[in-house]
Design a protein around this motif. Structure first.
Motif, PDB file in Angstrom:
ATOM      1  N   ASP A   1     -24.050  71.009  -7.874  1.00  0.00           N
ATOM      2  CA  ASP A   1     -23.282  71.411  -8.242  1.00  0.00           C
ATOM      3  C   ASP A   1     -22.727  71.101  -8.404  1.00  0.00           C
ATOM      4  O   ASP A   1     -21.030  70.779  -9.675  1.00  0.00           O
ATOM      5  N   GLU A   2     -21.769  69.127  -7.225  1.00  0.00           N
ATOM      6  CA  GLU A   2     -20.916  68.982  -8.020  1.00  0.00           C
ATOM      7  C   GLU A   2     -20.928  67.918  -8.801  1.00  0.00           C
ATOM      8  O   GLU A   2     -22.331  67.168  -9.051  1.00  0.00           O
TER       9      GLU A   2
ATOM     10  N   ARG B   1     -15.113  69.945  -6.096  1.00  0.00           N
ATOM     11  CA  ARG B   1     -16.845  70.658  -6.853  1.00  0.00           C
ATOM     12  C   ARG B   1     -15.563  71.405  -8.339  1.00  0.00           C
ATOM     13  O   ARG B   1     -15.989  72.193  -9.202  1.00  0.00           O
TER      14      ARG B   1
END
Length: 309
Positions: free
Chosen positions: A247-248, A192
């Motif tokens: 978020d990744e 990430r």
């Protein structure tokens, strides 16, 4: 730190066995030294076995539905328990305390492998996986994630530095990450933050990608981040895990191979280890600690490393 704690706990167990021996010989009327010693050790081992049994009992509370073809009979369930108990004893009483991990450059033309341990462990957990990789000629390296109770995000800089160091040492542009349990979440957090420029493949073993109900019985910020609340069907994961998934980069999921067992006694619900978008490989009859020690799992990991390109 983990090695020190492991040795202290082992010393406590040995002192407990010695105390039981003295009670048996002086106050319980057991005069034979060998029978008294054997009984004292057996009592300590029985306490350790009770801890393993308790983990299986807790995992039953949060369990996910086991597919029919992965269900076990009584003898297979007993074998599962005994193998997990032995794996836990060997790891917590020997390899993590006394088997210092050393970098092992390989002979095979494969990417170097970084082994990332899970919660409450150190690189000594990988002792038997390391032997399997060495026999296959695969170069591999370890890392110790500390402090033990820190946030998962706090482990990312150390993982990043270790990956860069391995690439410099080997002259390779990319590595393969093999991670057990919480280590798989550290690897996801690394991707990430830093992307996949240095990562060819990530293989996770028993990683609670959506959390585990047993995290409520642990200590540390990382445990709270791995928490699953509620039952398998209607529960929810922690805010940290939700944030990680949000978020990744979903396009990196095909880099992942998630290996898990439908009888995992630490990750429960067990299907928490099923990672959407990744290649998921299911096992049965293998406990959480035993995943990294089991020959069948080791072979799948070796094949995954060899096929990474």
């Amino acid at each position: 730190m983990v090695a020190r704690v492991t040795r202290i706990l082992l010393a406590i167990q040995l002192l407990a066995a010695a105390g039981i021996y003295l009670l048996l010989t002086r106050y319980a009327g057991l005069h034979g030294k060998l029978p008294a010693a054997l009984l004292a050790v057996a009592i300590v081992l029985l306490v350790r076995m009770t801890i393993t049994a308790n983990n299986f009992g807790l995992s039953w509370i949060y369990r996910s539905e086991t597919p029919f073809d992965h269900r076990l009979g009584r003898l297979a369930a007993l074998r599962l328990f005994l193998i997990e108990y032995c794996a836990s004893m060997v790891s917590s009483s020997w390899t993590m305390g006394f088997c210092t991990f050393r970098d092992r450059p390989g002979e095979a033309d494969t990417a170097p492998v970084l082994l990332v341990h899970g919660y409450g462990c150190n690189s000594g957990y990988w002792h038997f996986m390391s032997r399997a990789l060495s026999r296959a000629g695969i170069g591999h390296y370890g890392i110790d994630l500390e402090p033990m109770l820190a946030s998962i995000d706090q482990f990312v800089p150390a993982l990043h530095a270790r990956i860069e160091e391995i690439c410099r040492q080997t002259g390779r542009e990319q590595i393969v990450i093999v991670a057990h349990s919480m280590g798989g979440l550290v690897a996801r957090a690394y991707l990430r933050d830093h992307g996949a420029r240095r990562v060819l493949r990530v293989v996770t073993l028993g990683t609670p990608h959506r959390g585990t109900g047993l995290a409520r019985f642990g200590a540390g910020e990382n445990v709270r981040e791995m928490l699953w609340t509620g039952d398998a069907e209607n529960g929810r994961c922690s805010a940290w895990l939700d944030s990680l998934a949000r978020d990744e980069d979903a396009a990196l999921r095909p880099l992942f191979i998630s290996i898990f067992s439908h009888q995992d006694n630490i990750v429960s619900p067990q299907l928490s280890s099923h990672l959407p978008g990744a290649r998921n490989i299911e096992f049965n009859g293998i406990g959480h600690v035993a995943l990294g020690l089991h020959p069948r799992v080791q072979q799948v990991v070796i094949d995954a490393i060899g096929s990474a390109a």
